[in-house]
Scaffold this motif. Structure first.
Motif, PDB file in Angstrom:
ATOM      1  N   PRO A 122       0.839  -1.212   0.000  1.00 26.77           N
ATOM      2  CA  PRO A 122       0.000   0.000   0.000  1.00 26.77           C
ATOM      3  C   PRO A 122       0.868   1.252   0.000  1.00 26.77           C
ATOM      4  O   PRO A 122       1.928   1.288   0.611  1.00 26.77           O
ATOM      5  CB  PRO A 122      -0.790  -0.131   1.306  1.00 26.77           C
ATOM      6  CG  PRO A 122       0.125  -0.902   2.211  1.00 26.77           C
ATOM      7  CD  PRO A 122       0.847  -1.874   1.318  1.00 26.77           C
ATOM      8  N   SER A 182       0.931   1.522   5.297  1.00 21.29           N
ATOM      9  CA  SER A 182      -0.511   1.399   5.524  1.00 21.29           C
ATOM     10  C   SER A 182      -1.090   2.711   6.057  1.00 21.29           C
ATOM     11  O   SER A 182      -0.346   3.627   6.438  1.00 21.29           O
ATOM     12  CB  SER A 182      -0.788   0.279   6.533  1.00 21.29           C
ATOM     13  OG  SER A 182      -0.288   0.658   7.820  1.00 21.29           O
ATOM     14  N   THR A 215      -4.754   6.361   1.743  1.00 21.40           N
ATOM     15  CA  THR A 215      -3.913   5.224   1.341  1.00 21.40           C
ATOM     16  C   THR A 215      -4.501   4.521   0.112  1.00 21.40           C
ATOM     17  O   THR A 215      -5.710   4.310   0.025  1.00 21.40           O
ATOM     18  CB  THR A 215      -3.795   4.207   2.497  1.00 21.40           C
ATOM     19  OG1 THR A 215      -3.263   4.861   3.648  1.00 21.40           O
ATOM     20  CG2 THR A 215      -2.898   3.038   2.109  1.00 21.40           C
ATOM     21  N   THR A 217      -4.626   1.068  -1.824  1.00 16.16           N
ATOM     22  CA  THR A 217      -4.389  -0.356  -1.544  1.00 16.16           C
ATOM     23  C   THR A 217      -4.560  -1.248  -2.764  1.00 16.16           C
ATOM     24  O   THR A 217      -4.072  -2.379  -2.781  1.00 16.16           O
ATOM     25  CB  THR A 217      -5.352  -0.834  -0.432  1.00 16.16           C
ATOM     26  OG1 THR A 217      -6.706  -0.565  -0.836  1.00 16.16           O
ATOM     27  CG2 THR A 217      -5.056  -0.121   0.888  1.00 16.16           C
TER      28      THR A 217
END
Length: 432
Positions: A122, A182, A215, A217
């Motif tokens: 991430p 993360s 973030t 992902t």
């Protein structure tokens, strides 16, 4: 060849290192002329016999070639060093922000394309905005504003890891790119930035930043959308933080002004009291009276941007110094309009040096175009100025003050407010 040229003001172009080339050419030309003129004379002077003279003439050409080659090597080496330094400077300016030492937005956008890949997921991004920069620039000048930016940038840099990319996004905003990080890890870095900011201040103004983060992902997710989420998060935090912070900065500005000019504190308090008395005699509501009291304390806040030497000067001000003093209503307006809490006072502070006849400043407003509160503050301010001792004169006699108020009613002052003040507050007859 265009890339070797720089454009000067007026559109004139010249070669960047033309002067260096001219110097090398002139040096080589001088050496050649001196050699032609003196070489035979020197050979004749040092030759002890015709045989030696012939030997010297045979090898002097070699000596000239070696000597000039060494000279040209030194000159060209020096030129190449300058070119290399220039290229390094251009590279630095292309990828770094000069003020903060961080990477700039161009470098960030280049690296984002490299880092936005599956292997870096991430990947998190932090957006940061320095709070209160505009108000600090207005009140204390851009030099202190720049110092605030540098300390904020250092807090960001010191909180990041070696592989993180931090950059100045523009103005008072920074961006941090966090590969293989993360959302929770990004939040920890945000906490570090806040902690470091809490220990930094500039001229009693604490370094503060509004921060937002997001973030990415999934590979399919657009990084521009992630950046937008972080930016929106940052602005939400900014709305929450800014009002209190700006109020604190305004309090610091007022305190700083009173520290460098204690006379201003007593003057502002008196103006506030006089304004309330005039407003009450004029029939103003309690809300307006509260506004007048606050305006009395804040009407000269813009003088924070005026040099101490000018504020405390005992002699006559020069035209330049007068122009500097006349800036203070506009500076005060910019400071107060930065916060919603003070916004209702900003227009009145801007207008407190306007005149009833339209000859005031900064806008030249006339008559009832000037807010009522500003008209009252103008009279209260002038009355206190005349009745108080100043560095350049003693306090005026009451008879003189009354004469000045009557004489300037309808010119500098609202005539109706002036009459109410003289008759109902000072308890004097309006007609002399």
């Amino acid at each position: 060849m265009e890339k070797d040229k720089r454009t000067l003001p007026g559109g004139v172009k010249q070669f960047k290192y033309r002067n260096e080339c001219v110097k090398i050419t002139i040096a080589y030309l001088i050496c050649g002329v001196l050699w032609i003129y003196f070489s035979d004379r020197l050979a004749y002077f040092f030759a002890s016999s015709p045989t030696v003279f012939l030997a010297i003439n045979t090898y002097k050409g070699w000596f000239y070639v070696i000597a000039t080659a060494m000279m040209l090597y030194g000159l060209i080496r020096n030129l190449l060093k300058k070119i290399e330094m220039g290229e390094q400077e251009n590279t630095y300016l292309s990828y770094f922000d000069v003020l903060t030492g961080m990477h700039n937005r161009r470098y960030y956008e280049m690296q984002m394309e490299v880092l936005d890949c599956k292997e870096k997921l991430p990947i998190s991004v932090i957006m940061a905005d320095v709070n209160g920069l505009k108000i600090v620039n207005d009140a204390f000048g851009h030099q202190l504003g720049d110092e605030l930016l540098r300390k904020a940038a250092k807090a960001v840099q010191d909180s990041c890891r070696p592989d993180d990319l931090n950059a100045r996004w523009g103005g008072d905003e920074f961006v941090v790119l966090l590969p293989n990080t993360s959302y929770e890890e990004a939040e920890e870095i945000v906490s570090k930035i806040k902690e470091k900011c809490s220990h930094e201040s500039v001229n009693m103004v604490r370094v503060s930043m509004s921060l937002g983060w997001a973030t990415k992902t999934e590979s399919e997710e657009s990084f521009s959308e992630v950046l937008k989420k972080a930016e929106n998060d940052m602005y939400q935090h900014k709305i929450i933080q800014n009002e209190g912070l700006r109020g604190n900065i305004i309090n610091i500005i007022v305190s700083t002004l009173y520290e460098k000019n204690p006379r201003e504190e007593a003057h502002s308090e008196r103006v506030g009291e006089f304004a309330v008395v005039i407003g009450r005699a004029f029939g103003c509501s309690e809300i307006v009276l509260a506004k007048l009291r606050a305006m009395g304390h804040l009407h000269d806040i813009g003088k924070i941007a005026v040099e101490d030497e000018i504020l405390n000067k005992a002699g006559t001000l020069t035209e330049e110094e007068q122009a500097e003093i006349k800036r203070h209503p506009e500076v005060g307006y910019r400071i107060l309009s930065a916060t919603n809490e003070m916004l209702p006072l900003a227009d009145c502070v801007l207008a407190h040096h306007e005149r009833w006849d339209g000859n005031g400043y900064p806008k030249g407003l006339k008559g009832e175009e000037i807010p009522l509160e500003a008209r009252i503050i103008t009279l209260a301010d002038s009355y206190d100025a005349m009745s108080s001792e100043r560095p350049y004169r003693k306090a005026l006699d009451e008879v003189v003050i009354l004469h000045e108020i009557r004489r300037n009613a309808g010119k500098q002052f609202d005539p109706e407010i002036s009459r109410v003040f003289v008759e109902n507050v000072l308890k004097k007859a309006w007609i002399e």
